[in-house]
Design an enzyme around this catalytic site. Structure first.
Site, PDB file in Angstrom:
ATOM      1  N   ASP A 125      41.460  61.849  55.468  1.00 20.67           N
ATOM      2  CA  ASP A 125      42.144  61.069  56.504  1.00 20.67           C
ATOM      3  C   ASP A 125      41.869  59.596  56.228  1.00 20.67           C
ATOM      4  O   ASP A 125      40.954  59.007  56.806  1.00 20.67           O
ATOM      5  CB  ASP A 125      41.574  61.448  57.872  1.00 20.67           C
ATOM      6  CG  ASP A 125      41.779  62.925  58.198  1.00 20.67           C
ATOM      7  OD1 ASP A 125      42.925  63.325  58.436  1.00 20.67           O
ATOM      8  OD2 ASP A 125      40.783  63.677  58.192  1.00 20.67           O
ATOM      9  N   HIS A 180      44.372  66.257  49.197  1.00 22.25           N
ATOM     10  CA  HIS A 180      43.938  66.606  50.550  1.00 22.25           C
ATOM     11  C   HIS A 180      44.120  65.395  51.455  1.00 22.25           C
ATOM     12  O   HIS A 180      43.214  64.567  51.599  1.00 22.25           O
ATOM     13  CB  HIS A 180      42.468  67.069  50.520  1.00 22.25           C
ATOM     14  CG  HIS A 180      41.983  67.644  51.817  1.00 22.25           C
ATOM     15  ND1 HIS A 180      41.229  68.799  51.877  1.00 22.25           N
ATOM     16  CD2 HIS A 180      42.137  67.250  53.105  1.00 22.25           C
ATOM     17  CE1 HIS A 180      40.941  69.077  53.148  1.00 22.25           C
ATOM     18  NE2 HIS A 180      41.477  68.130  53.913  1.00 22.25           N
ATOM     19  N   HIS A 187      45.809  64.552  55.293  1.00 23.87           N
ATOM     20  CA  HIS A 187      46.514  64.923  56.528  1.00 23.87           C
ATOM     21  C   HIS A 187      47.366  63.731  56.951  1.00 23.87           C
ATOM     22  O   HIS A 187      46.841  62.609  57.089  1.00 23.87           O
ATOM     23  CB  HIS A 187      45.517  65.234  57.641  1.00 23.87           C
ATOM     24  CG  HIS A 187      44.593  66.372  57.334  1.00 23.87           C
ATOM     25  ND1 HIS A 187      44.887  67.675  57.644  1.00 23.87           N
ATOM     26  CD2 HIS A 187      43.383  66.403  56.721  1.00 23.87           C
ATOM     27  CE1 HIS A 187      43.897  68.463  57.262  1.00 23.87           C
ATOM     28  NE2 HIS A 187      42.964  67.710  56.691  1.00 23.87           N
ATOM     29  N   ASP A 243      47.175  74.947  62.445  1.00 21.73           N
ATOM     30  CA  ASP A 243      46.002  74.513  63.205  1.00 21.73           C
ATOM     31  C   ASP A 243      45.329  75.772  63.744  1.00 21.73           C
ATOM     32  O   ASP A 243      45.910  76.496  64.550  1.00 21.73           O
ATOM     33  CB  ASP A 243      46.447  73.592  64.354  1.00 21.73           C
ATOM     34  CG  ASP A 243      45.264  73.015  65.100  1.00 21.73           C
ATOM     35  OD1 ASP A 243      44.190  73.672  65.128  1.00 21.73           O
ATOM     36  OD2 ASP A 243      45.397  71.916  65.663  1.00 21.73           O
ATOM     37  N   GLU A 285      33.385  74.283  56.387  1.00 21.82           N
ATOM     38  CA  GLU A 285      33.309  72.844  56.679  1.00 21.82           C
ATOM     39  C   GLU A 285      32.098  72.551  57.562  1.00 21.82           C
ATOM     40  O   GLU A 285      31.562  71.445  57.563  1.00 21.82           O
ATOM     41  CB  GLU A 285      34.611  72.442  57.385  1.00 21.82           C
ATOM     42  CG  GLU A 285      34.807  70.956  57.559  1.00 21.82           C
ATOM     43  CD  GLU A 285      36.125  70.611  58.242  1.00 21.82           C
ATOM     44  OE1 GLU A 285      36.948  71.522  58.495  1.00 21.82           O
ATOM     45  OE2 GLU A 285      36.323  69.425  58.517  1.00 21.82           O
ATOM     46  N   GLY A 337      42.206  72.159  61.288  1.00 22.04           N
ATOM     47  CA  GLY A 337      41.896  72.130  62.719  1.00 22.04           C
ATOM     48  C   GLY A 337      40.403  72.284  62.936  1.00 22.04           C
ATOM     49  O   GLY A 337      39.646  72.546  61.997  1.00 22.04           O
ATOM     50  N   THR A 377      50.614  69.276  60.482  1.00 24.75           N
ATOM     51  CA  THR A 377      50.856  70.369  61.417  1.00 24.75           C
ATOM     52  C   THR A 377      52.129  70.088  62.203  1.00 24.75           C
ATOM     53  O   THR A 377      52.173  69.107  62.955  1.00 24.75           O
ATOM     54  CB  THR A 377      49.682  70.464  62.435  1.00 24.75           C
ATOM     55  OG1 THR A 377      48.459  70.132  61.770  1.00 24.75           O
ATOM     56  CG2 THR A 377      49.602  71.824  63.059  1.00 24.75           C
ATOM     57  N   HIS A 379      48.106  61.535  67.876  1.00 24.20           N
ATOM     58  CA  HIS A 379      49.264  62.403  68.157  1.00 24.20           C
ATOM     59  C   HIS A 379      50.093  61.873  69.329  1.00 24.20           C
ATOM     60  O   HIS A 379      51.308  62.039  69.353  1.00 24.20           O
ATOM     61  CB  HIS A 379      48.800  63.836  68.431  1.00 24.20           C
ATOM     62  CG  HIS A 379      48.420  64.565  67.177  1.00 24.20           C
ATOM     63  ND1 HIS A 379      47.614  65.676  67.168  1.00 24.20           N
ATOM     64  CD2 HIS A 379      48.739  64.341  65.876  1.00 24.20           C
ATOM     65  CE1 HIS A 379      47.455  66.111  65.925  1.00 24.20           C
ATOM     66  NE2 HIS A 379      48.119  65.305  65.128  1.00 24.20           N
TER      67      HIS A 379
HETATM   68  P1  IMP Z   1      48.414  66.165  61.179  1.00 24.09           P
HETATM   69  O1  IMP Z   1      48.345  67.633  60.875  1.00 24.09           O
HETATM   70  O2  IMP Z   1      49.299  65.406  60.268  1.00 24.09           O
HETATM   71  O3  IMP Z   1      48.765  65.930  62.631  1.00 24.09           O
HETATM   72  O4  IMP Z   1      46.953  65.548  60.903  1.00 24.09           O
HETATM   73  C1  IMP Z   1      45.892  65.627  61.830  1.00 24.09           C
HETATM   74  C2  IMP Z   1      45.365  67.054  61.927  1.00 24.09           C
HETATM   75  O5  IMP Z   1      44.796  67.431  60.676  1.00 24.09           O
HETATM   76  C3  IMP Z   1      44.236  67.243  62.924  1.00 24.09           C
HETATM   77  O6  IMP Z   1      44.725  67.457  64.227  1.00 24.09           O
HETATM   78  C4  IMP Z   1      43.525  68.473  62.379  1.00 24.09           C
HETATM   79  O7  IMP Z   1      44.196  69.657  62.755  1.00 24.09           O
HETATM   80  C5  IMP Z   1      43.692  68.303  60.885  1.00 24.09           C
HETATM   81  N1  IMP Z   1      42.498  67.680  60.275  1.00 24.09           N
HETATM   82  C6  IMP Z   1      42.339  66.423  59.851  1.00 24.09           C
HETATM   83  N2  IMP Z   1      41.109  66.242  59.325  1.00 24.09           N
HETATM   84  C7  IMP Z   1      40.501  67.425  59.412  1.00 24.09           C
HETATM   85  C8  IMP Z   1      39.198  67.891  59.028  1.00 24.09           C
HETATM   86  O8  IMP Z   1      38.344  67.167  58.488  1.00 24.09           O
HETATM   87  N3  IMP Z   1      38.929  69.192  59.314  1.00 24.09           N
HETATM   88  C9  IMP Z   1      39.818  70.030  59.873  1.00 24.09           C
HETATM   89  N4  IMP Z   1      41.032  69.640  60.239  1.00 24.09           N
HETATM   90  C10 IMP Z   1      41.366  68.349  60.017  1.00 24.09           C
HETATM   91 ZN    ZN Z   2      41.010  68.054  55.952  1.00 24.28          ZN
END
Ligand code: IMP
Ligand code: ZN
Length: 348
Positions: free
Chosen positions: A288, A18, A20, A142, A205, A175, A101, A68
């Site tokens: 993260d 997990h 991101h 998302d 969550e 998201g 995403t 972002h």
């Molecule tokens: P990316 O998808 O690589 O841009 O990573 C950041 C994105 O992951 C955020 O904009 C969220 O959509 C998602 N994200 C990261 N951490 C969490 C979380 O703890 N809960 C829900 N979504 C998360």
């Molecule tokens: Zn997550």
């Protein structure tokens, strides 16, 4: 990073399921991004939550907005993805499922398809360099973006499932959990499942989402992200727990993320304890690592010290995570062999 973990936890071979992509950007990479875009006036305090600090979930999502802005071209994505993969490998992660995403940009010419291709290129580049880690990719939906975008994302993921040489293995639903309702996303998630994409869904969550969690559990997903409020002690229900147990759906548990994001009051009250005591497959993950200033070794050490796990129990925890990966049996076999080969060295 807040602290460095002890040698045992760093040398422990680990599986990360997990992570991101844009939440995993280290300080070092962030410095490179900030120097590429000085006009954005971004400071480190805007992209990471340090030791002892906490943020509401809303504030965490503001952090992602800033990141972002810094990561919006193909070059940025390639650098971020290669750096993140190398860092996980350096932390002893031997198998990684990265999720992200896909985004597009009017000014940069970036398309969602190019976004995914770039992450795949980064994975291949690291492989060619001989970085000691196997990486797979989950395309993320998302939930804020609604039904249509979710369906488009599934189509994109399906395309890559068939054309990426096994690197794209599934779909993530993430998201802001307080925005949108999963019932609008069910058609897309069903389609994903039917075409062979594995599903890892952020679920319960935040509190009071029993109805939504129930709908999602009926799919059923292949893994659950967080699942913080599933069990009755925190306002969930026994019937939700029973569905998880009946389908033997592994949970991805991210201790520091939940503490710093304030969905769990302190480490000792983390729901790891509940599921671990049931003997249910529970995989320690980072969520993260950049935003929450941690790494997987630290998360294992925190779980061990908080819940009194012996080194043998920690080893078993990391080994059992292999059975929860989305890559096929052949990869599980290879990883199990790797663990066996490393065991003596880690325990000496
Ligand atoms: P990316 O998808 O690589 O841009 O990573 C950041 C994105 O992951 C955020 O904009 C969220 O959509 C998602 N994200 C990261 N951490 C969490 C979380 O703890 N809960 C829900 N979504 C998360
Ligand atoms: Zn997550």
């Amino acid at each position: 990073m807040d602290n460095e973990a002890d040698v045992f936890y760093r040398e422990l071979p680990k599986v990360e399921l997990h992570a991101h992509l844009n939440g995993s950007v280290s300080v070092r990479t962030m410095e490179k991004l900030i120097s590429r875009k000085p006009h954005l006036n971004v400071e480190h305090s805007m992209t990471a939550i340090g030791k002892g600090q906490r943020r509401t979930l809303d504030e965490c999502f503001q952090v992602f907005k800033v990141i972002h802005q810094l990561v919006d071209t193909e070059e940025d994505i390639l650098m971020v993805a290669t750096d993140v993969i190398r860092e996980f490998a350096a932390d002893g992660v031997r198998y990684l499922e990265l999720r992200s995403t896909p985004r597009e940009g009017i000014n940069t010419g970036l398309t969602k398809k190019r976004y995914v291709e770039t992450v795949i290129n980064a994975i291949q580049q690291c492989k060619n360099e001989g970085v000691d880690i196997d990486v797979r990719f989950l395309v993320a939906i998302d939930r804020r973006n609604g039904t249509e975008v979710a369906m488009e994302t599934v189509k994109l993921a399906e395309e890559f499932l068939l054309s990426s040489d096994g690197l794209v293995v599934g779909l993530d639903l993430s998201g802001d959990p307080k925005v949108g309702h999963a019932k609008d996303l069910l058609p897309a998630l069903h389609k994903a499942k039917n075409c062979g994409l594995k599903l890892s869904l952020h679920l319960s969550e935040v509190p009071a989402q029993q109805e939504e969690s129930d709908l999602l559990l009926n799919l059923p997903p292949d893994r659950i992200g967080h699942g913080t409020f599933l069990h009755p002690e925190v306002g969930g229900s026994q019937s939700l727990v029973d569905k998880v147990l009946k389908n033997n759906i592994p949970l991805e548990l991210c201790l520091t993320s939940n503490i710093k994001g304030q969905t769990v009051p302190c480490y000792s009250k983390h729901h790891f304890k509940y599921w671990y005591q049931l003997g249910h497959p529970s995989v320690i993950c980072t969520d993260d690592k950049g935003v929450f200033c941690t790494d997987l070794s630290q998360e294992y050490q925190l779980a061990a010290t908080t819940f009194g796990l012996s080194r043998e129990a920690v080893w078993k925890l990391s080994q059992q995570a292999i059975d929860c990966i989305f890559a096929p049996e052949t990869m599980k076999k290879q990883l199990k062999q790797k663990w066996t080969d490393l065991q003596h060295q880690v325990f000496q």
